[in-house]
Design a protein around this motif. Structure first.
Motif, PDB file in Angstrom:
ATOM      1  N   VAL A  15       8.814   0.450   8.113  1.00  0.00           N
ATOM      2  CA  VAL A  15       9.724   1.310   7.349  1.00  0.00           C
ATOM      3  C   VAL A  15       8.929   2.366   6.582  1.00  0.00           C
ATOM      4  N   GLN A  16       7.808   1.975   5.987  1.00  0.00           N
ATOM      5  CA  GLN A  16       6.984   2.941   5.255  1.00  0.00           C
ATOM      6  C   GLN A  16       6.526   4.078   6.164  1.00  0.00           C
ATOM      7  N   ARG A  17       6.121   3.742   7.383  1.00  0.00           N
ATOM      8  CA  ARG A  17       5.696   4.784   8.322  1.00  0.00           C
ATOM      9  C   ARG A  17       6.867   5.668   8.710  1.00  0.00           C
ATOM     10  N   ARG A  18       8.024   5.065   8.963  1.00  0.00           N
ATOM     11  CA  ARG A  18       9.201   5.831   9.376  1.00  0.00           C
ATOM     12  C   ARG A  18       9.612   6.832   8.300  1.00  0.00           C
ATOM     13  N   VAL A  19       9.516   6.413   7.036  1.00  0.00           N
ATOM     14  CA  VAL A  19       9.935   7.275   5.931  1.00  0.00           C
ATOM     15  C   VAL A  19       8.812   8.214   5.497  1.00  0.00           C
ATOM     16  N   GLY A  20       7.578   7.916   5.890  1.00  0.00           N
ATOM     17  CA  GLY A  20       6.461   8.795   5.561  1.00  0.00           C
ATOM     18  C   GLY A  20       5.858   8.556   4.193  1.00  0.00           C
ATOM     19  N   VAL A  21       5.833   7.266   3.751  1.00  0.00           N
ATOM     20  CA  VAL A  21       5.301   6.961   2.418  1.00  0.00           C
ATOM     21  C   VAL A  21       4.180   5.919   2.481  1.00  0.00           C
ATOM     22  N   SER A  22       3.491   5.832   3.577  1.00  0.00           N
ATOM     23  CA  SER A  22       2.469   4.787   3.734  1.00  0.00           C
ATOM     24  C   SER A  22       1.389   4.866   2.663  1.00  0.00           C
ATOM     25  N   ASP A  23       0.923   6.065   2.357  1.00  0.00           N
ATOM     26  CA  ASP A  23      -0.135   6.196   1.354  1.00  0.00           C
ATOM     27  C   ASP A  23       0.368   5.789  -0.031  1.00  0.00           C
ATOM     28  N   GLN A  24       1.567   6.246  -0.366  1.00  0.00           N
ATOM     29  CA  GLN A  24       2.151   5.882  -1.658  1.00  0.00           C
ATOM     30  C   GLN A  24       2.356   4.371  -1.754  1.00  0.00           C
ATOM     31  N   ALA A  25       2.836   3.770  -0.673  1.00  0.00           N
ATOM     32  CA  ALA A  25       3.065   2.326  -0.664  1.00  0.00           C
ATOM     33  C   ALA A  25       1.766   1.558  -0.825  1.00  0.00           C
ATOM     34  N   ALA A  26       0.702   2.032  -0.174  1.00  0.00           N
ATOM     35  CA  ALA A  26      -0.588   1.357  -0.297  1.00  0.00           C
ATOM     36  C   ALA A  26      -1.070   1.385  -1.749  1.00  0.00           C
ATOM     37  N   HIS A  27      -0.843   2.512  -2.436  1.00  0.00           N
ATOM     38  CA  HIS A  27      -1.242   2.616  -3.845  1.00  0.00           C
ATOM     39  C   HIS A  27      -0.409   1.689  -4.724  1.00  0.00           C
ATOM     40  N   VAL A  28       0.914   1.730  -4.551  1.00  0.00           N
ATOM     41  CA  VAL A  28       1.809   0.909  -5.374  1.00  0.00           C
ATOM     42  C   VAL A  28       1.586  -0.575  -5.104  1.00  0.00           C
ATOM     43  N   GLY A  29       1.236  -0.905  -3.855  1.00  0.00           N
ATOM     44  CA  GLY A  29       1.045  -2.294  -3.483  1.00  0.00           C
ATOM     45  C   GLY A  29      -0.059  -2.995  -4.235  1.00  0.00           C
ATOM     46  N   ARG A  30      -0.959  -2.220  -4.855  1.00  0.00           N
ATOM     47  CA  ARG A  30      -2.036  -2.845  -5.636  1.00  0.00           C
ATOM     48  C   ARG A  30      -1.504  -3.578  -6.856  1.00  0.00           C
ATOM     49  N   SER A  31      -0.250  -3.266  -7.246  1.00  0.00           N
ATOM     50  CA  SER A  31       0.339  -3.935  -8.411  1.00  0.00           C
ATOM     51  C   SER A  31       0.831  -5.335  -8.087  1.00  0.00           C
ATOM     52  N   ILE A  32       0.916  -5.680  -6.791  1.00  0.00           N
ATOM     53  CA  ILE A  32       1.396  -7.001  -6.394  1.00  0.00           C
ATOM     54  C   ILE A  32       0.249  -7.996  -6.481  1.00  0.00           C
ATOM     55  N   GLY A  33       0.430  -9.021  -7.282  1.00  0.00           N
ATOM     56  CA  GLY A  33      -0.583 -10.063  -7.407  1.00  0.00           C
ATOM     57  C   GLY A  33       0.064 -11.427  -7.297  1.00  0.00           C
ATOM     58  N   SER A 215      28.752  -1.045   2.565  1.00  0.00           N
ATOM     59  CA  SER A 215      27.592  -0.190   2.810  1.00  0.00           C
ATOM     60  C   SER A 215      27.180   0.476   1.507  1.00  0.00           C
ATOM     61  N   TRP A 216      25.918   0.885   1.450  1.00  0.00           N
ATOM     62  CA  TRP A 216      25.415   1.627   0.299  1.00  0.00           C
ATOM     63  C   TRP A 216      24.242   2.480   0.738  1.00  0.00           C
ATOM     64  N   GLN A 217      24.053   3.589   0.029  1.00  0.00           N
ATOM     65  CA  GLN A 217      22.903   4.449   0.269  1.00  0.00           C
ATOM     66  C   GLN A 217      21.666   3.806  -0.341  1.00  0.00           C
ATOM     67  N   ASP A 218      20.559   3.863   0.379  1.00  0.00           N
ATOM     68  CA  ASP A 218      19.301   3.346  -0.149  1.00  0.00           C
ATOM     69  C   ASP A 218      18.619   4.486  -0.907  1.00  0.00           C
ATOM     70  N   TYR A 219      18.670   4.415  -2.228  1.00  0.00           N
ATOM     71  CA  TYR A 219      18.110   5.482  -3.053  1.00  0.00           C
ATOM     72  C   TYR A 219      16.584   5.430  -3.059  1.00  0.00           C
ATOM     73  N   PRO A 220      15.912   6.558  -3.274  1.00  0.00           N
ATOM     74  CA  PRO A 220      14.446   6.561  -3.339  1.00  0.00           C
ATOM     75  C   PRO A 220      13.949   5.640  -4.439  1.00  0.00           C
ATOM     76  N   GLY A 221      12.911   4.842  -4.120  1.00  0.00           N
ATOM     77  CA  GLY A 221      12.402   3.877  -5.086  1.00  0.00           C
ATOM     78  C   GLY A 221      10.895   3.868  -5.137  1.00  0.00           C
ATOM     79  N   ASN A 222      10.321   2.651  -5.115  1.00  0.00           N
ATOM     80  CA  ASN A 222       8.877   2.508  -5.322  1.00  0.00           C
ATOM     81  C   ASN A 222       8.063   2.599  -4.039  1.00  0.00           C
ATOM     82  N   ALA A 223       8.722   2.848  -2.908  1.00  0.00           N
ATOM     83  CA  ALA A 223       8.066   3.030  -1.606  1.00  0.00           C
ATOM     84  C   ALA A 223       7.566   1.743  -0.983  1.00  0.00           C
ATOM     85  N   MET A 224       7.779   0.584  -1.631  1.00  0.00           N
ATOM     86  CA  MET A 224       7.325  -0.674  -1.034  1.00  0.00           C
ATOM     87  C   MET A 224       8.179  -1.073   0.167  1.00  0.00           C
TER      88      MET A 224
END
Length: 297
Positions: A15-33, A215-224
């Protein structure tokens, strides 16, 4: 077998690749512990409610509400929490939680401060209620989270819940319940783990197109894209709607998929089972102050 150590499995990565946020997701993912920091432990200790997602014995995914006085959820170590009590006896997850061990996702959301944190792991019955070993712990931004004040805690004890109504589709009153919602919780999972998340917007952001389809629109979020990533691999989902003024809950189990287009993302949910519980929560909240991030409906 996929794991969360990347911290994403291939569904979220796709999904990250499809939406074009892979780099942002990789950065945000560092917060997951996998550890509970002191600030997170302090936050948990102040909460009067916790949403827990898991699959029942038949494999259906549900999101359930647990409540108690502040301190009913507490960190017992760097990788564990204890939850006093549990869900009420009529809750669809009551049997699975009592049997344990069970893969769960939890989200502690505080409408008073617009703060939330998620903790996923394994739950087991304990003398106090539930013991959960943490595998993923992380905070989320306050986007799309409505602010509310806690007016009354009401009587303590999940088994004081009122009538439970079950069905295979939404009644007309339940359809209006969903249309009026500004918040719901969603549980999704894969064989590697379960996640519980939050969706918010102005009333009407969830559309009811039939007694068995939402149904609902998926609003822009944290890119995860943890929720949409899980749905890429496993369509099972559980939704929880809450009447903040009366404590009534509406739990839906079913399947979901996401449609992608140039206009955005739309998640479509098919209802398979419905559980409505009067006064499932003793908490009584004020009318909302809507998030300034909510798009117009």
């Amino acid at each position: 077998m996929d794991s969360y150590q990347e911290p994403y499995h291939h569904g979220s990565l796709a999904v990250q690749r499809r939406v074009g946020v892979s780099d942002q997701a990789a950065h945000v993912g560092r917060s997951i512990g996998d550890g509970i920091k002191p600030v997170a432990a302090a936050f948990l200790g102040l909460q009067p409610m916790l949403v827990l997602g898991a699959a029942d014995a038949a494999g259906r995914m549900w999101a359930s509400l647990l409540t108690g006085p502040p301190g009913f959820v507490r960190a017992t170590g760097a990788h564990s929490i204890s939850v006093a009590g549990g869900v009420h006896q009529g809750d669809p997850l009551a049997g699975a939680l009592a049997a344990g061990p069970l893969s769960v996702g939890t989200i502690a959301l505080d409408p008073r401060t617009r703060r939330r944190m998620r903790l996923d792991g394994t739950a087991r019955p304990s003398a106090r209620g539930l013991a959960i070993e943490a595998e993923r712990v992380f905070a989320n931004c306050p986007k799309y989270l409505q602010k509310r004040e806690l007016y009354a805690a009401g009587p303590d004890g999940g088994d004081l819940a009122g009538d439970v109504r079950r069905g295979g589709h939404l009644t007309s009153d339940q359809e209006e319940f969903v249309r009026a919602a500004d918040t719901f919780f969603i549980a999704t999972g894969t064989p590697e783990g379960v996640d519980a998340s939050h969706r918010g917007g102005n009333p009407g952001f969830v559309q009811v197109t039939s007694p068995t389809t939402l149904s609902w629109q998926d609003y822009p979020g944290n890119a995860m894209f943890l929720t949409l990533g899980n749905l890429e691999r496993d369509p099972r989902a559980g939704l929880l709607f809450l009447d903040w003024s009366t404590g009534t809950t509406l739990q839906l189990a079913g399947t979901a998929h996401t449609d992608y287009s140039d206009a955005g993302r739309t998640t479509r949910f098919t209802v398979e089972q419905v559980v409505e519980t009067e006064a499932a929560s003793p908490l009584r909240w004020s009318a909302p102050e809507y998030s300034p991030a909510n798009p117009p409906v």
